[in-house]
Design a protein around this motif. Structure first.
Motif, PDB file in Angstrom:
ATOM      1  N   GLN A 228       9.581   9.462   4.289  1.00  0.00           N
ATOM      2  CA  GLN A 228       8.595  10.367   3.710  1.00  0.00           C
ATOM      3  C   GLN A 228       8.796  10.523   2.203  1.00  0.00           C
ATOM      4  OE1 GLN A 228      10.239  10.936   6.506  1.00  0.00           O
ATOM      5  NE2 GLN A 228       8.939  11.843   8.072  1.00  0.00           N
ATOM      6  N   THR A 229      10.073  10.530   1.797  1.00  0.00           N
ATOM      7  CA  THR A 229      10.350  10.772   0.387  1.00  0.00           C
ATOM      8  C   THR A 229      10.637   9.485  -0.381  1.00  0.00           C
ATOM      9  OG1 THR A 229      12.667  11.042   0.934  1.00  0.00           O
ATOM     10  CG2 THR A 229      11.330  13.048   0.838  1.00  0.00           C
TER      11      THR A 229
ATOM     12  N   ALA B 469       2.220   8.543   9.565  1.00  0.00           N
ATOM     13  CA  ALA B 469       1.968   9.934   9.932  1.00  0.00           C
ATOM     14  C   ALA B 469       1.990  10.820   8.689  1.00  0.00           C
ATOM     15  CB  ALA B 469       3.016  10.403  10.934  1.00  0.00           C
ATOM     16  N   TYR B 470       2.963  10.553   7.830  1.00  0.00           N
ATOM     17  CA  TYR B 470       3.099  11.363   6.616  1.00  0.00           C
ATOM     18  C   TYR B 470       1.871  11.233   5.717  1.00  0.00           C
ATOM     19  CZ  TYR B 470       4.771  12.444   1.894  1.00  0.00           C
ATOM     20  OH  TYR B 470       4.894  12.903   0.624  1.00  0.00           O
ATOM     21  N   GLU B 471       1.384  10.007   5.576  1.00  0.00           N
ATOM     22  CA  GLU B 471       0.205   9.784   4.729  1.00  0.00           C
ATOM     23  C   GLU B 471      -1.002  10.536   5.291  1.00  0.00           C
ATOM     24  OE1 GLU B 471      -0.213   8.188   1.842  1.00  0.00           O
ATOM     25  OE2 GLU B 471       1.847   7.457   1.642  1.00  0.00           O
ATOM     26  N   ARG B 472      -1.087  10.590   6.605  1.00  0.00           N
ATOM     27  CA  ARG B 472      -2.196  11.309   7.229  1.00  0.00           C
ATOM     28  C   ARG B 472      -2.118  12.801   6.917  1.00  0.00           C
ATOM     29  NH1 ARG B 472      -1.887   8.615  12.673  1.00  0.00           N
ATOM     30  NH2 ARG B 472      -2.854   6.644  12.129  1.00  0.00           N
ATOM     31  N   GLU B 473      -0.901  13.330   7.022  1.00  0.00           N
ATOM     32  CA  GLU B 473      -0.692  14.743   6.722  1.00  0.00           C
ATOM     33  C   GLU B 473      -1.098  15.042   5.286  1.00  0.00           C
ATOM     34  OE1 GLU B 473       0.432  17.568   8.400  1.00  0.00           O
ATOM     35  OE2 GLU B 473      -0.214  16.234  10.034  1.00  0.00           O
ATOM     36  N   LYS B 474      -0.627  14.168   4.389  1.00  0.00           N
ATOM     37  CA  LYS B 474      -0.883  14.365   2.973  1.00  0.00           C
ATOM     38  C   LYS B 474      -2.388  14.377   2.711  1.00  0.00           C
ATOM     39  CE  LYS B 474       0.418  11.479  -0.361  1.00  0.00           C
ATOM     40  NZ  LYS B 474       1.248  10.509  -1.076  1.00  0.00           N
ATOM     41  N   GLU B 491     -14.377   9.383  -3.440  1.00  0.00           N
ATOM     42  CA  GLU B 491     -14.389   7.932  -3.189  1.00  0.00           C
ATOM     43  C   GLU B 491     -13.017   7.323  -3.433  1.00  0.00           C
ATOM     44  OE1 GLU B 491     -17.327   8.854  -5.644  1.00  0.00           O
ATOM     45  OE2 GLU B 491     -17.627   9.745  -3.660  1.00  0.00           O
ATOM     46  N   GLU B 492     -12.413   7.787  -4.531  1.00  0.00           N
ATOM     47  CA  GLU B 492     -11.074   7.276  -4.852  1.00  0.00           C
ATOM     48  C   GLU B 492     -10.106   7.553  -3.710  1.00  0.00           C
ATOM     49  OE1 GLU B 492     -10.333   7.439  -9.644  1.00  0.00           O
ATOM     50  OE2 GLU B 492     -10.213   9.273  -8.488  1.00  0.00           O
ATOM     51  N   ARG B 493     -10.181   8.793  -3.239  1.00  0.00           N
ATOM     52  CA  ARG B 493      -9.276   9.186  -2.169  1.00  0.00           C
ATOM     53  C   ARG B 493      -9.520   8.334  -0.917  1.00  0.00           C
ATOM     54  NH1 ARG B 493     -10.411  14.739  -1.735  1.00  0.00           N
ATOM     55  NH2 ARG B 493     -11.391  14.156   0.231  1.00  0.00           N
ATOM     56  N   HIS B 494     -10.769   8.154  -0.668  1.00  0.00           N
ATOM     57  CA  HIS B 494     -11.172   7.385   0.494  1.00  0.00           C
ATOM     58  C   HIS B 494     -10.639   5.957   0.412  1.00  0.00           C
ATOM     59  CE1 HIS B 494     -13.645   7.669   3.979  1.00  0.00           C
ATOM     60  NE2 HIS B 494     -14.095   6.445   3.773  1.00  0.00           N
ATOM     61  N   LYS B 495     -10.799   5.394  -0.761  1.00  0.00           N
ATOM     62  CA  LYS B 495     -10.371   4.017  -0.970  1.00  0.00           C
ATOM     63  C   LYS B 495      -8.853   3.901  -0.817  1.00  0.00           C
ATOM     64  CE  LYS B 495     -10.808   0.582  -4.391  1.00  0.00           C
ATOM     65  NZ  LYS B 495     -10.863   0.518  -5.844  1.00  0.00           N
ATOM     66  N   ASN B 499      -6.720   1.661   1.858  1.00  0.00           N
ATOM     67  CA  ASN B 499      -5.730   0.655   1.457  1.00  0.00           C
ATOM     68  C   ASN B 499      -4.363   0.931   2.058  1.00  0.00           C
ATOM     69  OD1 ASN B 499      -7.502  -0.786  -0.055  1.00  0.00           O
ATOM     70  ND2 ASN B 499      -6.990   0.235  -1.989  1.00  0.00           N
ATOM     71  N   VAL B 500      -3.966   2.191   1.966  1.00  0.00           N
ATOM     72  CA  VAL B 500      -2.644   2.562   2.481  1.00  0.00           C
ATOM     73  C   VAL B 500      -2.571   2.275   3.973  1.00  0.00           C
ATOM     74  CG1 VAL B 500      -1.137   4.520   2.996  1.00  0.00           C
ATOM     75  CG2 VAL B 500      -2.104   4.254   0.710  1.00  0.00           C
ATOM     76  N   ALA B 501      -3.593   2.694   4.696  1.00  0.00           N
ATOM     77  CA  ALA B 501      -3.580   2.490   6.137  1.00  0.00           C
ATOM     78  C   ALA B 501      -3.551   1.005   6.457  1.00  0.00           C
ATOM     79  CB  ALA B 501      -4.811   3.140   6.767  1.00  0.00           C
ATOM     80  N   PHE B 502      -4.315   0.249   5.690  1.00  0.00           N
ATOM     81  CA  PHE B 502      -4.358  -1.189   5.954  1.00  0.00           C
ATOM     82  C   PHE B 502      -2.988  -1.823   5.754  1.00  0.00           C
ATOM     83  CE2 PHE B 502      -4.737  -5.546   4.420  1.00  0.00           C
ATOM     84  CZ  PHE B 502      -5.396  -6.116   5.498  1.00  0.00           C
ATOM     85  N   VAL B 503      -2.367  -1.529   4.619  1.00  0.00           N
ATOM     86  CA  VAL B 503      -1.060  -2.128   4.325  1.00  0.00           C
ATOM     87  C   VAL B 503      -0.026  -1.717   5.362  1.00  0.00           C
ATOM     88  CG1 VAL B 503       0.869  -2.068   2.706  1.00  0.00           C
ATOM     89  CG2 VAL B 503      -1.444  -2.435   1.870  1.00  0.00           C
ATOM     90  N   LEU B 504       0.024  -0.417   5.662  1.00  0.00           N
ATOM     91  CA  LEU B 504       1.052   0.053   6.592  1.00  0.00           C
ATOM     92  C   LEU B 504       0.828  -0.524   7.983  1.00  0.00           C
ATOM     93  CD1 LEU B 504       1.431   3.802   5.582  1.00  0.00           C
ATOM     94  CD2 LEU B 504       3.110   1.986   5.297  1.00  0.00           C
ATOM     95  N   GLU B 505      -0.410  -0.498   8.422  1.00  0.00           N
ATOM     96  CA  GLU B 505      -0.655  -0.945   9.789  1.00  0.00           C
ATOM     97  C   GLU B 505      -0.505  -2.451   9.951  1.00  0.00           C
ATOM     98  OE1 GLU B 505      -4.252   1.140  10.723  1.00  0.00           O
ATOM     99  OE2 GLU B 505      -3.086   2.996  10.703  1.00  0.00           O
ATOM    100  N   SER B 506      -0.966  -3.204   8.964  1.00  0.00           N
ATOM    101  CA  SER B 506      -0.808  -4.653   9.126  1.00  0.00           C
ATOM    102  C   SER B 506       0.658  -5.039   8.993  1.00  0.00           C
ATOM    103  CB  SER B 506      -1.681  -5.429   8.144  1.00  0.00           C
ATOM    104  OG  SER B 506      -1.318  -5.122   6.832  1.00  0.00           O
ATOM    105  N   SER B 507       1.404  -4.323   8.153  1.00  0.00           N
ATOM    106  CA  SER B 507       2.842  -4.610   8.059  1.00  0.00           C
ATOM    107  C   SER B 507       3.532  -4.321   9.377  1.00  0.00           C
ATOM    108  CB  SER B 507       3.497  -3.766   6.972  1.00  0.00           C
ATOM    109  OG  SER B 507       2.942  -4.045   5.738  1.00  0.00           O
TER     110      SER B 507
END
Ligand code: SF4
Lengths: 239, 529
Positions: A228-229, B469-474, B491-495, B499-507
């Motif tokens: 997280q951090t 999970a943390y990114e979702r909370e944030k 829009e920025e936030r959405h984008k 991107n974050v979800a894509f990178v984390l999930e595909s990794s």
């Protein structure tokens, strides 16, 4: 680069005429005797002192004068570069002291090794499938080097290239590309890098921060270092 | 191999999907090995009711298997008192792979995708439940639904993607030694691990339905006429017996579930084909794919334990059948077989070849570990590691630096680092006489290295998952901020979120491929081709 152009620096020197040894002091003679008895291994100053039981200042002074008389020489010991190591002038230092062919002045001669390695890769690339003899033969004929390489030396270079994953070792099956090579002979080919130039394919683990993270063993879900951090993650996910 | 971080990852998956209580029950089973209900209650400090319903969920989702031991002392204990519950670590991990399983099925039988989806979502279903699901989804007439479901189900059964659920509570003949004592799994000692695996294997073996039954359903279509469908052809007798049996067992309800084993087999083949493509070339991968296809169709007819040696003709035919392979000549195929390291044995006049998938898996494992070493420790470490991995025995520091052309000063430092991080094994040798009295010898210890790397992979997967999970909370926090405190536009936030979800999930998906390489592809049940 001396070995690439100029004459070989590794040529054995002729032993010095022993005329100077007549004019040695008692201490110098004892010391010279000990050094010479060690032949191509030479000896470390501390061991000299211990063996000759001479006081420090005498040893230092005698060494200087022996060196001035060209009876002994200082060599760099690759095992321990900080130690002063001496050898009788008529000997060439052994492989244990110099580190062998691939060392120059106590350091690994990376420039020379790299050059030779690149040369070998080029040969293998051009020949598609190359044997050790083939490589050695090509090097000899190319006259790019002033040094005569032994098959063993080329083998060392080629083996290191295999470990580097630049080339791959294969056994000839006598078919196709191998048809001129007897079955079972060890051959070398350039490694298939999976399309991407230069680097082998990066694995799944090595592609994410945690896979290359030196702190992984300290990182726990709720600890001080945590996903997280984690700064590596933050940087990675900075869009 | 159940490692410490493997357990943590498993518990995390359970928490995500079934909540804390179920995860707690699962964790105590993963850590301590099989337990009775009372013991779970004691260890988790949950109420018996909570534990019971958790176990039901876990069993429904194939994460736990119940079993009992045959009583020998003649004590009149009720059978329930003796029921033990065993967590199935592999099945828990498979929950990360459902999307991969679905992809396999949709590429082969797209029409069956929803059926499988239902099974994955609910763990176990009866035919009736499946029909009901279908009915809810479509507004088609009743009879029609039944036919569609049945037809699709038969396809999945024939391909072995779906199987009958195991027996609810098999009885193990002789008590397994040490059974009830709390056993810590995931401890470093591999001996203990092995032991607990034998229990798992025994339980699963006892629970598995008979081969003939496994991929068949007996459906009572209204008029009490039993129709029996099976993949095997050789069992006319059994069928009769079975029918009688099932009639006795008050029209037993057949519960079905996804057959993870078959999916893992497919994924293993896919991984091998991919590895060969990158390591060798397209030709070799086409040939390998053709060989695996041929074996598969043979396997359906004859149940084989080992990979069947294929004749050159069969292989060539299968290569010609594939679109990509049509341009290959017989010589090219033969050359690819050699590249693949296929051992050919001449039987009569026909050359026949068999594939060593284990070897390919091993090479893929090496690639993965070496690439970690290269990226984490650099080129010199990579060379030295490869040397040790290749020789497989103890090598002295000096010799290592000489062979790899790594500076004599640098080599020991780097080796030491690899050792302290668990990538190398080290031994000290003290020679009394010589001046340089101590030598260090290094070695790659394959089994312990594999366990270590796997544990790190589980750890990394857990980290990725936690970060998701943390990114979702944030994100939630950001949304709730008042408008004047927003740093990014919508829009920025959405984008960014995408991107974050894509990178984390595909990794995570790719990392799981690597986990399978080390964890699942060496399972004995997958070792047949
Ligand atoms: S989460 Fe960050 S600190 Fe933890 S292992 Fe991964 S990269 Fe390293």
């Amino acid at each position: 680069m001396s070995r690439l152009q100029g004459p070989s620096s590794h040529k054995r020197k002729q032993p010095e005429p022993n005329s100077a040894s007549g004019s040695l002091t008692e201490h110098e003679r004892i010391l010279y005797h000990v050094i010479k008895s060690k032949q191509n291994m030479g000896i470390w100053t501390r061991d000299m002192k211990w063996e000759t039981k001479l006081p420090d200042y005498v040893v230092v002074k005698s060494l200087k004068s022996l060196q001035a008389k060209k009876l002994i020489k200082e060599v760099v010991n690759v095992q321990n570069k900080g130690r002063k190591h001496y050898i009788a002038a008529e000997f060439e230092p052994s492989k244990e002291i110099t580190g062998g062919t691939w060392y120059a002045g106590g350091n690994l001669d990376t420039e020379f090794i790299n050059f030779l390695q690149k040369h070998c890769v080029k040969i293998i690339y051009e020949q598609k499938v190359a044997t050790l003899e083939g490589i050695l033969d090509t090097i000899r004929r190319s006259r790019a080097f002033n040094v005569e390489f032994t098959p063993q030396q080329i083998e060392e270079i080629v083996n290191a290239l295999v470990l580097d994953n630049e080339i791959t070792e294969v056994e000839s099956n006598g078919m196709g590309e191998f048809d001129s090579i007897p079955v079972g002979t060890v051959c070398y080919m350039c490694t298939n890098k999976g399309g991407r130039k230069g680097e082998p394919k990066i694995g799944a683990m090595a592609s994410i921060p945690c896979g290359v993270c030196p702190q992984i063993s300290l990182c726990t879900p709720d600890g001080i270092i945590s996903p997280q951090t984690c700064v590596h993650f933050t940087k990675w996910l900075d869009f | 191999m159940v490692t410490q971080y493997g357990i943590k990852l498993g518990v995390h998956l359970m928490t995500n999907q079934f909540g804390n209580i179920v995860a707690k029950v699962c964790e105590s089973l993963l850590r301590r090995g099989p337990l009775t209900l009372q013991l779970i209650v004691r260890f988790t400090e949950l109420t018996p009711q909570q534990v019971k319903s958790s176990l039901l969920i876990l069993i429904q989702h194939n994460c736990v298997q119940a079993f009992s031991l045959e009583q020998q002392d003649g004590l009149e204990d009720g059978p329930k008192a003796n029921t033990q519950y065993l967590a199935l670590f592999n099945n828990i991990l498979h929950r990360m792979r459902f999307s991969k399983f679905l992809k396999i099925v949709s590429s082969e039988f797209d029409e069956c995708k929803e059926l499988l989806e239902g099974l994955l979502q609910h763990g176990r279903l009866t035919l009736k439940q499946m029909v009901e699901r279908e009915r809810e989804k479509s507004s088609k007439k009743d009879g029609n639904c039944e036919d569609i479901v049945q037809e699709n189900l038969l396809k999945l059964l024939a391909a072995r993607y779906v199987e009958r659920c195991p027996i609810h509570e098999p009885v193990l003949a002789t008590p397994v030694k040490d059974e009830t004592t709390a056993k810590r799994r995931g401890a470093k000692s591999s001996k203990r691990n092995e032991e607990s695996e034998t229990i798992e294997q025994r339980v699963l073996g006892a629970a598995a339905p008979m081969d003939a039954q496994r991929f068949s359903i007996i459906t009572n279509t209204g008029s009490n006429v039993s129709r029996e469908t099976s993949v095997g052809e050789k069992r006319k007798y059994d069928a009769l017996e079975l029918d009688r049996e099932s009639a006795v067992e008050e029209e037993e309800v057949v519960l079905l579930r996804a057959n993870f084993e078959e999916f893992m087999c497919r994924l293993r083949h896919k991984a091998c084909i991919e590895n060969v493509r990158t390591r060798l070339d397209d030709g070799a991968s086409i040939v390998l794919r053709a060989m695996l296809e041929a074996v598969r169709s043979l396997e359906k007819r004859v149940k084989t334990e080992k990979s069947v040696p294929l004749s050159l003709n069969t292989i060539f035919e299968e290569v010609m059948n594939s679109e990509e392979g049509r341009g290959m000549t017989l010589d090219r195929v033969r050359a690819s077989l050699v590249q693949l390291g296929c051992s050919s044995s001449a039987r009569g006049t026909d050359e026949s070849y068999s594939i060593d998938l284990k070897k390919i898996v091993e090479l893929a494992q090496n690639d993965e570990v070496e690439s970690i070493v290269l990226k984490r420790y650099g080129r010199n470490a990579y060379k030295m590691f490869r040397l040790l991995s290749k020789t497989g025995c103890l090598v002295e520091t000096e010799k290592i630096s000489d062979t790899t052309f790594v500076e004599k000063k640098e080599a020991p430092k780097m080796l030491f680092k690899l050792w302290s991080d668990g990538y190398l094994h080290m031994e000290k040798i003290t020679v009394a006489a010589a001046r340089q009295s101590q030598f260090l010898l290094w070695k790659v210890n394959k089994p312990s290295l594999q366990e270590h790397v796997l544990d790190e992979m589980f750890h990394a997967a857990l980290n990725l998952s936690k970060r998701v999970a943390y990114e979702r909370e944030k994100e939630k926090e950001l949304i709730n901020l008042p408008a004047d405190k927003q740093v990014m536009s919508r829009e920025e936030r959405h984008k960014r979120r995408r991107n974050v979800a894509f990178v984390l999930e595909s990794s995570l998906r790719e990392l799981d491929d690597a986990v399978m390489l080390f964890h699942d592809f060496e399972e004995p049940s997958l070792l047949k081709a």
